[in-house]
Enzyme design. Structure first.
Site: not given
Length: 453
Positions: A125, A148, A194
């Protein structure tokens, strides 16, 4: 800065005073909100107080006064257990949001048609966000990039009808954005990650899907089962992206042998020979960038020119230098085996520098790519464990530190006689045993390489 006017005159609690938290506090104050900020660490509180941001221990606050709790994405919302500030907010019936949600509300209030491209995915990403922003900027668009990837979203210029925001979103950020509504939403891929913060793979995928559900146009990589299922649930305004041999998805894009094609078979871009877009994973990045740029009506020739001129991201397969026939590549951002796999598939005759603080599973998943490695140079705490995996399959040298590894790898690569040997720093490890973060590790590699005679 984007002042947050949607909470003007209201009391807002803010927890988490890192970079994005401080930017959020400034934006709320600039928009007229009454902010009370706090952090579990004294350093963040001290920084906020020094800026004149009101601080107070939220454990002692009257939560009935707050319209919202703005939570930093690094603070646990649900797993392994909710942070105490989350529990206090829920007990008081106070909504919990993040800085991306504040941006979305401000966009709807200021310029609801302003282009907003949001990118998520387990891998790729950051590169895709940077690539999309680069292609749009090279085409003459007013582009703001952040989220981010580095710059806090509320530190960027505010939404405007002629300004494109290209924003990378983590699952943590999406989880704090209940009204996420980008004009273009991108999902690259989903693999386990995660889970300590989301509980299960199903919950992790569901959070990623929320970005697609609220998007005007969805661009989805369909090469993994969870992403493919998400695409199948999207009924309209969808571009599917497939990498590899096989048919191009209907109303989608396919990439094989570096050529990006549409459903009619027309070649839209050729990424062969673009050093910053080596490897099949970068073919997907390029195809997604083409899909987004086309959706934003960028001229095809300018899209192709933007791909060619893309410099790549620092520390992600970054070509640092050529020294004779030897290419030096900084892939310090590869902190696990999955990331390092992308680099190993992109090169041959590799002199591989690896090691550090190992992740679960070590480098065993990389065994199928060992035939691409001419020699390995081990550094850091993982040396013994990695040596055991390499034993009998790849020649290796225990170097201990990065400077020794660079010197030996450079000498051996130069003497190898291969047409294009590659000295590759792709550690498959966190950096914390010897460096504070992967950026410092990559910077040190770059310095050592550039200092070679």
């Amino acid at each position: 800065m984007t002042p947050v006017t949607t909470f003007s005159g209201q009391h807002v609690a803010l927890f988490g005073l890192g970079g994005s938290g401080l930017a959020t506090a400034r934006a709320l104050l600039a928009g007229g909100a009454e902010v009370v900020a706090w952090d579990d660490g004294a350093e963040g509180v001290a920084k906020a107080s020094a800026e004149g941001i009101p601080t107070a221990d939220l454990r002692e606050a009257d939560w009935s006064n707050f319209a919202a709790l703005v939570l930093a994405p690094g603070v646990p919302l649900t797993h392994p257990e909710p942070h105490w500030s989350v529990r206090r907010a829920k007990e008081a019936g106070v909504e919990i949001v993040g800085d991306i949600e504040l941006f979305c509300r401000e966009r709807r209030a200021r310029a609801p048609g302003a282009p907003f491209v949001a990118i998520t995915g387990t891998n790729g990403k950051s590169t895709t966000t940077a690539l999309i922003a680069h292609v749009l900027a090279e085409a003459g668009r007013d582009v703001q990039m952040g989220g981010n990837i580095g710059t806090a979203i509320l530190s960027l210029a505010p939404p405007d009808g002629n300004r494109v925001h290209v924003i990378e979103l983590s699952s943590f950020q999406i989880d704090l954005t209940p009204s996420l509504d980008p004009s273009v939403g991108v999902l690259m891929n989903i693999t386990p990650d995660h889970l300590d913060r989301h509980g299960t793979m199903e919950q992790y995928a569901a959070i990623k899907e929320r970005l697609i559900q609220g998007a005007g146009l969805a661009v989805v990589g369909i090469d993994d089962a969870p992403s493919r299922a998400i695409a199948d649930r999207r009924s309209d305004r969808l571009v599917r992206v497939h990498v590899g041999a096989g048919s191009v998805p209907a109303e989608g894009l396919g990439v094989a042998d570096g050529h990006v094609r549409d459903g009619a078979g027309e070649v839209l871009a050729d990424v062969n020979g673009i050093g910053s877009l080596r490897g099949a994973h970068n073919w997907q990045n390029a195809a997604v960038a083409v899909a987004v740029a086309r959706a934003l009506d960028v001229d095809p020739d300018r899209i192709r020119a933007g791909l060619v001129s893309f410099p790549g991201l620092p520390h992600r397969m970054e070509e640092v230098r050529r020294r004779g026939a030897v290419l030096f590549v900084n892939d310090s951002k590869a902190t696990n085996a999955d990331s390092t796999e992308k680099a190993l598939t992109a090169f041959r005759d590799i002199h591989w520098i690896l090691g550090g603080k190992a992740k679960e599973g070590g480098i065993f998943p990389l065994v199928p790519y060992f035939e691409r490695v001419a020699h390995a140079y081990l550094i850091g705490a993982a040396t013994d464990a990695f040596a055991a995996t390499l034993e009998g399959a790849v020649p290796y040298t225990r170097c201990g530190t990065l400077d020794v590894a660079v010197e030996q790898a450079a000498a051996n690569a130069a003497a190898s006689g291969a047409p294009e040997p590659v000295v590759l720093l792709s550690p498959a490890c966190a950096s914390y045993d010897q460096f504070r973060n992967f950026e410092i590790r990559g910077d040190r590699f770059r310095e050592l390489v550039k200092a070679l005679p």
